[in-house]
Design an enzyme around this catalytic site. Sequence first.
Site, PDB file in Angstrom:
ATOM      1  N   HIS A 147     -11.169 -50.708  81.443  1.00  0.00           N
ATOM      2  CA  HIS A 147     -11.293 -49.624  80.457  1.00  0.00           C
ATOM      3  C   HIS A 147     -10.212 -49.672  79.394  1.00  0.00           C
ATOM      4  O   HIS A 147     -10.354 -49.068  78.346  1.00  0.00           O
ATOM      5  CB  HIS A 147     -11.221 -48.259  81.156  1.00  0.00           C
ATOM      6  N   LYS A 171     -14.794 -42.476  89.035  1.00  0.00           N
ATOM      7  CA  LYS A 171     -14.654 -43.920  89.176  1.00  0.00           C
ATOM      8  C   LYS A 171     -13.333 -44.178  88.460  1.00  0.00           C
ATOM      9  O   LYS A 171     -12.970 -43.436  87.555  1.00  0.00           O
ATOM     10  CB  LYS A 171     -15.804 -44.634  88.493  1.00  0.00           C
ATOM     11  N   HIS A 198      -9.812 -48.126  85.062  1.00  0.00           N
ATOM     12  CA  HIS A 198      -9.164 -49.372  85.467  1.00  0.00           C
ATOM     13  C   HIS A 198      -8.831 -50.254  84.286  1.00  0.00           C
ATOM     14  O   HIS A 198      -9.029 -49.880  83.129  1.00  0.00           O
ATOM     15  CB  HIS A 198     -10.009 -50.111  86.493  1.00  0.00           C
TER      16      HIS A 198
HETATM   17  N1  ARG Z   1     -18.894 -44.549  80.793  1.00  0.00           N
HETATM   18  C1  ARG Z   1     -19.387 -45.860  80.508  1.00  0.00           C
HETATM   19  C2  ARG Z   1     -18.704 -46.898  81.389  1.00  0.00           C
HETATM   20  O1  ARG Z   1     -17.576 -46.757  81.760  1.00  0.00           O
HETATM   21  C3  ARG Z   1     -19.173 -46.245  79.072  1.00  0.00           C
HETATM   22  C4  ARG Z   1     -19.838 -45.338  78.086  1.00  0.00           C
HETATM   23  C5  ARG Z   1     -20.124 -46.042  76.829  1.00  0.00           C
HETATM   24  N2  ARG Z   1     -20.657 -45.204  75.811  1.00  0.00           N
HETATM   25  C6  ARG Z   1     -21.954 -44.893  75.666  1.00  0.00           C
HETATM   26  N3  ARG Z   1     -22.282 -44.088  74.694  1.00  0.00           N
HETATM   27  N4  ARG Z   1     -22.855 -45.376  76.456  1.00  0.00           N
HETATM   28  O2  ARG Z   1     -19.320 -47.906  81.693  1.00  0.00           O
END
Ligand code: ARG
Length: 580
Positions: A130, A124, A127
């Site tokens: 992030h 994904k 973007h």
């Molecule tokens: N990968 C997730 C996202 O982009 C964020 C991860 C956040 N960290 C966690 N430990 N859940 O939505």
Amino acid sequence: MIDFRREIGARIAGTALIGEAGLGLEDVLELMEVPADAAMGDYAFPCFRLAKALRKAPPAIAAEIAEVVGAEAVGAYVNFRLDRAAFAAEVIGAVAEQGGRYGHSAVGGGKTVIVEYSSPNIAKPFHIGHIRSTVIGAAIARILAALGYEVERINHLGDYGTQFGKLIVAYRRFGSREEVEEAPIATLLKYYVDFHKQAENDPSLEEEARAAFAALERGEEAERELWAWFREESLKEFTLVYDMLGISFDSYAGESFYSDKMQRVTDELGAKGLLEESEGAQIVDLDAYGLGKALIRKSDGSTLYITRDIAAAVYRKEHYDFHKNIYVVASQQDLHFRQWIKILELMGYGWAGDCIHVPFGLVRLADGAMQTRTGNVVFLLDVLNRAIEKTKEIIAEKGVLTDAPEAGGSPAAEEAAAQIGIGAVVFQELHNNRIKDYVFDWDRMLNFDGETGPYVQYSHARAASVLRKAADAGFDIAAEADNAAWEALTGEAAFALVKLIYALPEVVREAGEKCEPSLLTRHAVDIAQAFSAFYHEERILTDDPSERPFALAKLRLAMAAKQAIASSLALLGVAAPEKM
Ligand code: ARG
């Protein structure tokens, strides 16, 4: 450096009346104020609280204390004024001595703090949404490190989950190796989008994807190989962005890292009587806490995002024995984190309270939402490159960078444009109170006169330029330090600037404590503005030998301001160019 508040507090606490009233130094410090009206002095001590114990009217008490300590009483307040020259000498001396460590401290005492940030999802796009986690998290990590914590930076990559089943199916059906290698993230995203388009007409695709993910979870060779390759190619591309931002991590242990650590968690949840069966799936019922039901394991046996987060927290406690475990993740995930922390509590982990979700608001572009499935996304890499291009245009148009290295095209000019452009994006990001939503705005962030990165960088470069000119004019600021006439710094502009520089370490501490880098960003703007005011009000350099000691004091203040700005920018992750 002298703690002026404490010094004055000690003088007050030393008076007989304070003793009679039964107060100690800490009480006095607690009561002391900084008057809103600077005309009332730099610190004030209100005497209302003493009235009862001393059976005297507050103004009478104030007058008595003022008399003893040699301050001024106004109504119920004892007002203190700093000796501005001595104050400037002290602050400037401390900055000169500490250099790049000015603003740092040891309050953290070497305790381990985990800061998890960035954590993009593979396949994904990385973007513009992030960017917030990446930039805010990196700043929090730097600030905590400067406060003497042992910081572990973790990138909890979204490198696992059902989307990989979809990707595997899409790749097998219509993918090509060359395409992925050429542009990993855009290509994988395209596969992901195309998968969803085709699945609308052919629901069997979804089933196939579930099977592929289940195979991946079982550790089947073919699926694992594809998955590992997608991950590696994506990581290469993320790294380009991290390099541009000067950001790094100690660990990339993402969701997949916990794939073999989840059985233990589900077993434990079961043993502690927290799991319930629901339509073949396993859940933790959190209705009693108003948090709904958390799905832990699907009916096909596959685990979920929250399962991996529970496993991650347990692993981190065992592996790092953290003092705090901080997650810099969008506020959209509030419910997820509330469920997760409640489950850790119910599991009986006393350290659940040391796990902290640091949320932030949304960033929007003028032209609407950024979603993965429709492919309507803005890539962070493009944002940074666009920022650099725009900076070059501004430089070419306005010629802002007057004494910049040779005009456009040269490596030095290229580097300046990168420092300013990327700095502008990062600074805008950190200037907003993190929890607030904000609109990404090119014009505002690249405005050299606004509360922006370029403005602060420009102030830094201007201070550098003054110091260069001074060196050319034969000033040796370090060697002649003792000749500085500090009385030159008692004017309002100089005093305001010294006060802001003095406050920096306290601002850094507060920014760390609240995980709120915007406090530091705004303070950097304040210092830059105060330096500009000082610069415009005071003629710094002089040809007149008799005025040389005054010039020296002003130059030393310019040097301290430059250092304070540089220290702030370094903690924020923004370059501080010497020339602009
Ligand atoms: N990968 C997730 C996202 O982009 C964020 C991860 C956040 N960290 C966690 N430990 N859940 O939505």
